[in-house]
Design a protein around this motif. Structure first.
Motif, PDB file in Angstrom:
ATOM      1  N   GLN A  35       0.778  -1.080   0.078  1.00 53.41           N
ATOM      2  CA  GLN A  35       0.385  -0.038   0.141  1.00 53.41           C
ATOM      3  C   GLN A  35       1.063   0.616  -0.083  1.00 53.41           C
ATOM      4  O   GLN A  35       0.126   2.462  -0.683  1.00 53.41           O
ATOM      5  N   ILE A  36       2.080   1.315   0.947  1.00 56.74           N
ATOM      6  CA  ILE A  36       3.086   2.523   0.860  1.00 56.74           C
ATOM      7  C   ILE A  36       3.459   2.787  -0.575  1.00 56.74           C
ATOM      8  O   ILE A  36       3.481   3.967  -0.666  1.00 56.74           O
ATOM      9  N   GLU A  37       3.644   1.041  -0.882  1.00 54.94           N
ATOM     10  CA  GLU A  37       4.481   1.626  -2.598  1.00 54.94           C
ATOM     11  C   GLU A  37       3.783   2.070  -3.642  1.00 54.94           C
ATOM     12  O   GLU A  37       3.376   3.429  -4.423  1.00 54.94           O
ATOM     13  N   ALA A  38       2.382   1.314  -3.358  1.00 57.18           N
ATOM     14  CA  ALA A  38       1.215   2.148  -4.205  1.00 57.18           C
ATOM     15  C   ALA A  38       1.228   3.541  -4.656  1.00 57.18           C
ATOM     16  O   ALA A  38       0.902   3.953  -5.210  1.00 57.18           O
ATOM     17  N   PHE A  39       0.627   3.977  -2.642  1.00 56.45           N
ATOM     18  CA  PHE A  39       0.250   5.470  -2.313  1.00 56.45           C
ATOM     19  C   PHE A  39       1.523   6.308  -2.783  1.00 56.45           C
ATOM     20  O   PHE A  39       1.412   7.697  -3.591  1.00 56.45           O
ATOM     21  N   THR A  40       2.953   5.928  -3.018  1.00 52.75           N
ATOM     22  CA  THR A  40       4.540   6.241  -3.168  1.00 52.75           C
ATOM     23  C   THR A  40       4.338   7.006  -4.609  1.00 52.75           C
ATOM     24  O   THR A  40       4.708   7.578  -5.199  1.00 52.75           O
ATOM     25  N   ALA A  41       3.692   5.791  -5.182  1.00 55.78           N
ATOM     26  CA  ALA A  41       4.028   5.672  -6.801  1.00 55.78           C
ATOM     27  C   ALA A  41       3.097   6.957  -7.470  1.00 55.78           C
ATOM     28  O   ALA A  41       2.781   7.279  -8.261  1.00 55.78           O
ATOM     29  N   PHE A  42       1.449   7.087  -6.444  1.00 59.82           N
ATOM     30  CA  PHE A  42       0.881   7.423  -7.240  1.00 59.82           C
ATOM     31  C   PHE A  42       0.745   9.201  -6.960  1.00 59.82           C
ATOM     32  O   PHE A  42       0.372  10.201  -7.855  1.00 59.82           O
ATOM     33  N   LEU A  43       1.643   9.034  -5.134  1.00 59.12           N
ATOM     34  CA  LEU A  43       1.769  10.635  -5.801  1.00 59.12           C
ATOM     35  C   LEU A  43       2.969  10.636  -6.627  1.00 59.12           C
ATOM     36  O   LEU A  43       2.736  12.093  -7.209  1.00 59.12           O
ATOM     37  N   GLU A  44       3.742  10.138  -6.673  1.00 57.82           N
ATOM     38  CA  GLU A  44       5.566  11.022  -7.853  1.00 57.82           C
ATOM     39  C   GLU A  44       4.306  10.712  -8.820  1.00 57.82           C
ATOM     40  O   GLU A  44       5.628  11.180  -9.644  1.00 57.82           O
ATOM     41  N   ALA A  45       3.687  10.484  -9.572  1.00 51.82           N
ATOM     42  CA  ALA A  45       2.530  10.035 -11.273  1.00 51.82           C
ATOM     43  C   ALA A  45       2.181  11.988 -10.981  1.00 51.82           C
ATOM     44  O   ALA A  45       2.195  12.118 -10.210  1.00 51.82           O
ATOM     45  N   ASP A  46       2.667  11.966 -12.338  1.00 49.38           N
ATOM     46  CA  ASP A  46       2.054  13.401 -12.673  1.00 49.38           C
ATOM     47  C   ASP A  46       2.324  14.407 -11.779  1.00 49.38           C
ATOM     48  O   ASP A  46       1.341  15.502 -11.753  1.00 49.38           O
ATOM     49  N   GLY A  47       2.907  14.833 -10.934  1.00 48.37           N
ATOM     50  CA  GLY A  47       3.048  16.391 -10.046  1.00 48.37           C
ATOM     51  C   GLY A  47       2.380  15.761  -9.204  1.00 48.37           C
ATOM     52  O   GLY A  47       2.370  17.065  -8.643  1.00 48.37           O
ATOM     53  N   ARG A  48       1.721  14.676  -8.917  1.00 47.96           N
ATOM     54  CA  ARG A  48       0.935  14.864  -7.322  1.00 47.96           C
ATOM     55  C   ARG A  48       1.458  15.987  -6.585  1.00 47.96           C
ATOM     56  O   ARG A  48       0.855  16.414  -5.534  1.00 47.96           O
ATOM     57  N   LYS A  49       2.534  14.792  -6.317  1.00 40.51           N
ATOM     58  CA  LYS A  49       3.224  15.344  -4.972  1.00 40.51           C
ATOM     59  C   LYS A  49       3.912  17.176  -4.841  1.00 40.51           C
ATOM     60  O   LYS A  49       4.078  17.356  -3.373  1.00 40.51           O
ATOM     61  N   SER A  50       3.547  17.461  -5.641  1.00 38.85           N
ATOM     62  CA  SER A  50       3.300  18.969  -5.293  1.00 38.85           C
ATOM     63  C   SER A  50       2.495  19.498  -5.679  1.00 38.85           C
ATOM     64  O   SER A  50       2.535  20.846  -5.899  1.00 38.85           O
ATOM     65  N   SER A  51       1.207  19.467  -6.008  1.00 36.90           N
ATOM     66  CA  SER A  51      -0.180  19.889  -5.797  1.00 36.90           C
ATOM     67  C   SER A  51      -0.391  19.689  -4.629  1.00 36.90           C
ATOM     68  O   SER A  51       0.384  19.785  -3.148  1.00 36.90           O
ATOM     69  N   ASP A  52      -1.669  20.183  -4.654  1.00 34.49           N
ATOM     70  CA  ASP A  52      -2.085  20.427  -2.838  1.00 34.49           C
ATOM     71  C   ASP A  52      -2.143  19.351  -2.314  1.00 34.49           C
ATOM     72  O   ASP A  52      -3.536  18.804  -2.471  1.00 34.49           O
TER      73      ASP A  52
END
Length: 207
Positions: A35-52
């Motif tokens: 689950q942590i791997e999936a959440f991390t990959a999701f946030l790193e895709a499409d710049g989501r980790k830089s979004s609000d």
């Protein structure tokens, strides 16, 4: 009275920590690795980790704060997701290990939906096979299909929800009558669909 750690004790503990890192020991929760791997990959895709990004009731665990540059959070009991929602909407709303603790999960899902901006995402994870852990209460467990239905009831279109699960008998047995197990070294990460321990979902609000 304040008890301080002795120098030999501190050195021993530090040596163990260094040795574990050198051999690749993973101290993350075995239940949550996928689950942590999936959440991390999701946030790193499409710049989501830089979004609000807003996280609901992270408690002591600020893992996602270290990844997301525009991060905020709200905590129970000042903020109760069953009855409260923020005034503004966010590109990503994280509810990680939260819904099992709420008394009114459908109301919580509706508020998560309301806090998600059009085109934004909700990231939700909750255990299915795990001991009761009241923080301060423990009410619910869902299969992947059950979690999807909670999010549908919350307002997310069924077609916009992806659900996943992970678990196996070895991990389930390791957590019976004992502490939360670290992933450690070489533990079994095969997935048995009949023994899910963790379920998670990504739900998109239409733009």
């Amino acid at each position: 009275m304040i008890v301080t750690e002795s120098l030999p004790g501190a050195l021993k503990r530090r040596s163990k920590q260094v040795a574990k890192r050198l051999i690749g020991y993973d101290s993350r929760n075995w239940l949550r690795i996928r689950q942590i791997e999936a959440f991390t990959a999701f946030l790193e895709a499409d710049g989501r980790k830089s979004s609000d990004v807003i996280e609901i009731s992270p408690g002591w665990n600020r893992h996602w704060k270290t990844i997301c540059s525009n991060y905020t959070s709200v905590d129970f009991s000042d903020f109760d997701i069953c009855k409260d929602r923020t005034d503004r909407q966010y590109s990503v709303v994280i509810a990680d290990q939260v819904l099992e603790h709420v008394q009114r999960p459908f109301a919580a899902a509706q508020n998560i939906h309301a806090m998600t901006r059009p085109g934004g995402w909700a990231m939700v994870a909750t255990p299915f096979l795990f001991r009761v852990h009241a923080r301060p209460h423990d009410y619910n467990r869902w299969t992947a299909a059950g979690l999807k239905q909670v999010l549908v009831e919350g307002g997310f279109p069924q077609a916009n929800i992806e659900v996943f699960s992970w678990g196996n008998k070895a991990c389930a047995k390791a957590h019976i009558g004992g502490p939360v197990r670290a992933y450690g070294l070489w533990r079994d990460l095969s997935n048995d669909e009949e023994y899910p321990l963790m379920v998670w979902a990504f739900a998109r609000k239409p733009g």
